[in-house]
Design a protein around this motif. Structure first.
Motif, mmCIF file in Angstrom:
data_model
loop_
_atom_site.group_PDB
_atom_site.id
_atom_site.type_symbol
_atom_site.label_atom_id
_atom_site.label_comp_id
_atom_site.label_asym_id
_atom_site.label_seq_id
_atom_site.Cartn_x
_atom_site.Cartn_y
_atom_site.Cartn_z
ATOM 1 N N ASN A 115 12.568 75.594 14.036
ATOM 2 C CA ASN A 115 12.730 75.581 15.497
ATOM 3 C C ASN A 115 14.135 75.200 15.928
ATOM 4 O OD1 ASN A 115 9.976 76.163 15.838
ATOM 5 N ND2 ASN A 115 9.473 74.010 15.567
ATOM 6 N N GLN A 116 15.068 75.177 15.010
ATOM 7 C CA GLN A 116 16.401 74.647 15.272
ATOM 8 C C GLN A 116 17.067 75.246 16.503
ATOM 9 O OE1 GLN A 116 17.898 72.099 14.228
ATOM 10 N NE2 GLN A 116 19.951 72.442 14.964
ATOM 11 N N ARG A 117 17.041 76.518 16.658
ATOM 12 C CA ARG A 117 17.738 77.152 17.783
ATOM 13 C C ARG A 117 16.793 77.533 18.931
ATOM 14 N NH1 ARG A 117 20.383 78.078 13.177
ATOM 15 N NH2 ARG A 117 22.626 77.782 13.186
ATOM 16 N N ALA A 118 15.551 77.170 18.799
ATOM 17 C CA ALA A 118 14.571 77.482 19.846
ATOM 18 C C ALA A 118 14.713 76.497 21.007
ATOM 19 C CB ALA A 118 13.161 77.400 19.272
ATOM 20 N N PRO A 119 14.409 76.930 22.219
ATOM 21 C CA PRO A 119 14.448 75.999 23.353
ATOM 22 C C PRO A 119 13.430 74.873 23.151
ATOM 23 C CG PRO A 119 14.168 78.273 24.090
ATOM 24 C CD PRO A 119 14.024 78.277 22.610
ATOM 25 N N TRP A 120 13.740 73.709 23.697
ATOM 26 C CA TRP A 120 12.826 72.564 23.612
ATOM 27 C C TRP A 120 11.646 72.819 24.534
ATOM 28 C CZ3 TRP A 120 13.063 68.012 20.768
ATOM 29 C CH2 TRP A 120 14.199 67.856 19.975
ATOM 30 N N THR A 121 10.440 72.662 24.013
ATOM 31 C CA THR A 121 9.240 72.794 24.845
ATOM 32 C C THR A 121 8.884 71.425 25.419
ATOM 33 O OG1 THR A 121 7.707 72.318 23.038
ATOM 34 C CG2 THR A 121 8.358 74.633 23.344
ATOM 35 N N THR A 122 8.054 71.424 26.426
ATOM 36 C CA THR A 122 7.579 70.170 27.002
ATOM 37 C C THR A 122 6.822 69.368 25.953
ATOM 38 O OG1 THR A 122 7.383 71.274 29.138
ATOM 39 C CG2 THR A 122 6.227 69.183 28.891
ATOM 40 N N THR A 123 6.049 70.042 25.131
ATOM 41 C CA THR A 123 5.282 69.380 24.067
ATOM 42 C C THR A 123 6.208 68.725 23.051
ATOM 43 O OG1 THR A 123 3.541 71.016 24.343
ATOM 44 C CG2 THR A 123 3.503 69.719 22.319
ATOM 45 N N ASP A 124 7.259 69.440 22.639
ATOM 46 C CA ASP A 124 8.227 68.873 21.692
ATOM 47 C C ASP A 124 8.918 67.644 22.274
ATOM 48 O OD1 ASP A 124 7.658 70.874 19.889
ATOM 49 O OD2 ASP A 124 9.515 71.999 20.241
ATOM 50 N N GLN A 125 9.314 67.764 23.518
ATOM 51 C CA GLN A 125 10.014 66.657 24.169
ATOM 52 C C GLN A 125 9.102 65.445 24.311
ATOM 53 O OE1 GLN A 125 13.132 67.698 27.015
ATOM 54 N NE2 GLN A 125 11.955 66.513 28.497
ATOM 55 N N LYS A 126 7.847 65.681 24.666
ATOM 56 C CA LYS A 126 6.884 64.588 24.785
ATOM 57 C C LYS A 126 6.675 63.914 23.428
ATOM 58 C CE LYS A 126 2.232 63.538 26.351
ATOM 59 N NZ LYS A 126 0.958 64.042 26.817
ATOM 60 N N TYR A 127 6.545 64.713 22.369
ATOM 61 C CA TYR A 127 6.390 64.164 21.020
ATOM 62 C C TYR A 127 7.601 63.297 20.659
ATOM 63 C CZ TYR A 127 5.726 63.805 16.000
ATOM 64 O OH TYR A 127 5.560 63.312 14.732
ATOM 65 N N LEU A 128 8.788 63.786 20.967
ATOM 66 C CA LEU A 128 10.008 63.049 20.670
ATOM 67 C C LEU A 128 10.024 61.705 21.398
ATOM 68 C CD1 LEU A 128 12.878 62.916 19.482
ATOM 69 C CD2 LEU A 128 13.662 64.153 21.504
ATOM 70 N N ILE A 129 9.719 61.709 22.668
ATOM 71 C CA ILE A 129 9.725 60.478 23.470
ATOM 72 C C ILE A 129 8.697 59.479 22.945
ATOM 73 C CG2 ILE A 129 9.194 59.539 25.764
ATOM 74 C CD1 ILE A 129 10.425 62.192 26.888
ATOM 75 N N GLU A 130 7.527 59.963 22.574
ATOM 76 C CA GLU A 130 6.451 59.067 22.135
ATOM 77 C C GLU A 130 6.624 58.553 20.700
ATOM 78 O OE1 GLU A 130 2.895 61.332 22.752
ATOM 79 O OE2 GLU A 130 2.967 61.056 24.923
ATOM 80 N N ASN A 131 7.342 59.300 19.863
ATOM 81 C CA ASN A 131 7.381 58.947 18.437
ATOM 82 C C ASN A 131 8.731 58.533 17.887
ATOM 83 O OD1 ASN A 131 4.555 59.594 17.427
ATOM 84 N ND2 ASN A 131 5.084 61.399 18.625
ATOM 85 N N TYR A 132 9.806 58.714 18.631
ATOM 86 C CA TYR A 132 11.133 58.451 18.089
ATOM 87 C C TYR A 132 11.314 56.991 17.672
ATOM 88 C CZ TYR A 132 16.154 58.617 17.450
ATOM 89 O OH TYR A 132 17.416 58.537 16.913
ATOM 90 N N GLU A 133 10.843 56.058 18.476
ATOM 91 C CA GLU A 133 11.001 54.639 18.151
ATOM 92 C C GLU A 133 9.970 54.167 17.118
ATOM 93 O OE1 GLU A 133 13.454 52.649 19.037
ATOM 94 O OE2 GLU A 133 14.391 54.159 20.305
ATOM 95 N N LYS A 134 8.870 54.888 16.979
ATOM 96 C CA LYS A 134 7.805 54.491 16.047
ATOM 97 C C LYS A 134 8.051 54.981 14.630
ATOM 98 C CE LYS A 134 4.352 55.127 19.654
ATOM 99 N NZ LYS A 134 3.203 55.947 20.031
ATOM 100 N N SER A 135 8.712 56.111 14.490
ATOM 101 C CA SER A 135 8.912 56.753 13.191
ATOM 102 C C SER A 135 10.394 56.805 12.865
ATOM 103 C CB SER A 135 8.398 58.187 13.219
ATOM 104 O OG SER A 135 7.097 58.263 13.693
ATOM 105 N N SER A 136 10.695 57.328 11.699
ATOM 106 C CA SER A 136 12.098 57.544 11.354
ATOM 107 C C SER A 136 12.576 58.842 12.003
ATOM 108 C CB SER A 136 12.251 57.622 9.840
ATOM 109 O OG SER A 136 11.675 58.811 9.346
ATOM 110 N N ALA A 137 13.872 58.941 12.174
ATOM 111 C CA ALA A 137 14.449 60.160 12.736
ATOM 112 C C ALA A 137 14.136 61.354 11.837
ATOM 113 C CB ALA A 137 15.954 59.994 12.927
ATOM 114 N N MET A 138 14.100 61.122 10.534
ATOM 115 C CA MET A 138 13.782 62.191 9.576
ATOM 116 C C MET A 138 12.361 62.712 9.799
ATOM 117 S SD MET A 138 14.467 64.134 6.968
ATOM 118 C CE MET A 138 15.539 63.609 5.669
ATOM 119 N N ASP A 139 11.400 61.801 9.961
ATOM 120 C CA ASP A 139 10.008 62.219 10.188
ATOM 121 C C ASP A 139 9.879 63.037 11.466
ATOM 122 O OD1 ASP A 139 9.208 60.953 7.874
ATOM 123 O OD2 ASP A 139 8.480 59.149 8.900
ATOM 124 N N VAL A 140 10.519 62.573 12.523
ATOM 125 C CA VAL A 140 10.440 63.280 13.802
ATOM 126 C C VAL A 140 11.120 64.645 13.688
ATOM 127 C CG1 VAL A 140 11.162 63.229 16.224
ATOM 128 C CG2 VAL A 140 10.253 61.166 15.159
#
Length: 99
Positions: free
Chosen positions: A31-56
């Motif tokens: 998904n590297q060059r794909a536009p960010w979806t609302t679902t992707d952005q929500k996942y990022l916001i909810e999981n970035y501090e809980k997981s490693s950057a690599m996992d996310v």
């Protein structure tokens, strides 16, 4: 050998930058060059501090650098909280204890 989120196993040479972050690889970052979806952005916001950057990054199919850039943009817009100085300080102290 690594298993992706979709269950596929891939065995390819992976390159890393000087900070130890995985560089772009089409099998790990579809998904590297794909536009960010609302679902992707929500996942990022909810999981970035809980997981490693690599996992996310692997869960979203994007490079770590792209994920970190998106976090920076979301924090500038006020859509994501900045890390508190207390949390950063405790992480640094915790790393010192490990060493």
């Amino acid at each position: 050998m690594m298993t992706l989120n979709n269950g596929n196993e891939v065995d390819h040479d992976v390159e890393y930058d000087r900070w130890g972050r995985m560089k772009y690889h089409p099998e790990y970052h579809p998904n590297q060059r794909a536009p960010w979806t609302t679902t992707d952005q929500k996942y990022l916001i909810e999981n970035y501090e809980k997981s490693s950057a690599m996992d996310v990054s692997l869960a979203l199919g994007r490079t770590i650098r792209t994920v970190m850039q998106r976090v920076y943009e979301l924090r500038l817009k006020g859509l994501m909280q900045k890390r508190s100085p207390k949390k950063i300080k405790s992480e640094v102290q915790h790393d010192d204890v490990k060493a």
